[in-house]
Design an enzyme around this catalytic site. Structure first.
Site, short mmCIF file in Angstrom:
data_model
loop_
_atom_site.label_atom_id
_atom_site.label_comp_id
_atom_site.label_asym_id
_atom_site.label_seq_id
_atom_site.Cartn_x
_atom_site.Cartn_y
_atom_site.Cartn_z
N ILE A 85 24.85 59.69 26.02
CA ILE A 85 24.69 58.61 26.99
C ILE A 85 23.47 58.87 27.86
O ILE A 85 23.32 59.96 28.41
CB ILE A 85 25.95 58.50 27.88
CG1 ILE A 85 27.21 58.39 27.01
CG2 ILE A 85 25.83 57.34 28.86
CD1 ILE A 85 28.49 58.72 27.74
N CYS A 86 22.63 57.86 28.01
CA CYS A 86 21.48 57.95 28.90
C CYS A 86 21.89 57.34 30.24
O CYS A 86 21.93 56.12 30.39
CB CYS A 86 20.28 57.22 28.31
SG CYS A 86 18.80 57.37 29.32
#
Length: 197
Positions: A85-86
């Site tokens: 996840i960014c």
């Protein structure tokens, strides 16, 4: 020591007062290996999807952020095919926004918000980001299809299993108290999977 006591408090809070649409629990007996589940938000392509996540608590927690990744595949510009996840709260400064005052519930809520409001300007998946920016109908269609395929299969299987195990309406066994209990449980399961019905 600070890590263990803080984790106990956080797990208790997550068990007794979880954020809406979010659950989190220990995997096995290890306090630093957690699992979470986020329900897809209403009016998003992830609606009615159940997304599972892995939450690994590092040794230096809360001075380092938890390591979180999606176990359920999701079509999203800020989440890659490995589930990474960014999100700024998952990184230390100066590039990130993690602070020891944040907690697991806050981070999971931030991920839930990211699902509802993708950030195409900071993508992990450039092609999905481009689609989100320039062909939103195609993005929404693909995201819904992925949700249907990956995030709803298990709950459909659970529903079908429950329905297969119920007797027919005219079956005399329905009058058995055990069967009545199962029938009332089915109503609860249907409400869980289809709260708007």
């Amino acid at each position: 020591m600070q890590r263990a006591s803080r984790l106990k408090r956080e797990l208790h809070m997550l068990a007794t007062e979880p954020p809406p649409g979010i659950t989190c629990w220990q995997d096995k007996d290890q306090m630093d290996d957690l699992r979470a589940q986020i329900l897809g938000g209403a009016n998003t392509p992830y609606e009615k999807g159940v997304f599972k996540l892995e939450v690994i608590i590092p040794e230096r927690y809360p001075f380092e952020p938890p390591q979180i990744r999606f176990l359920t595949p999701i079509y999203h510009p800020n989440i890659d095919s490995a589930g990474r996840i960014c999100l700024d709260v998952l990184k230390l400064p100066p590039k990130g926004a993690w602070r020891p005052s944040l907690n697991i519930a806050t981070v999971l809520t931030s991920i839930q918000l990211l699902m509802s409001e993708p950030n195409p300007d900071d993508p992990l998946m450039a092609d999905i980001s481009s689609e989100f920016k320039y062909n939103k109908p195609a993005f929404l269609k693909n995201a819904r299809q992925w949700t249907e395929k990956h995030a709803r299969q298990k709950q459909k299987a659970d529903e079908e299993e429950m329905l297969d195990n119920l007797p027919e309406a005219g079956d005399s066994r329905v009058h058995n108290s055990t069967q009545k209990r199962k029938a009332s449980q089915l109503v609860g399961i249907e409400k869980k999977f289809h709260p708007d019905v």
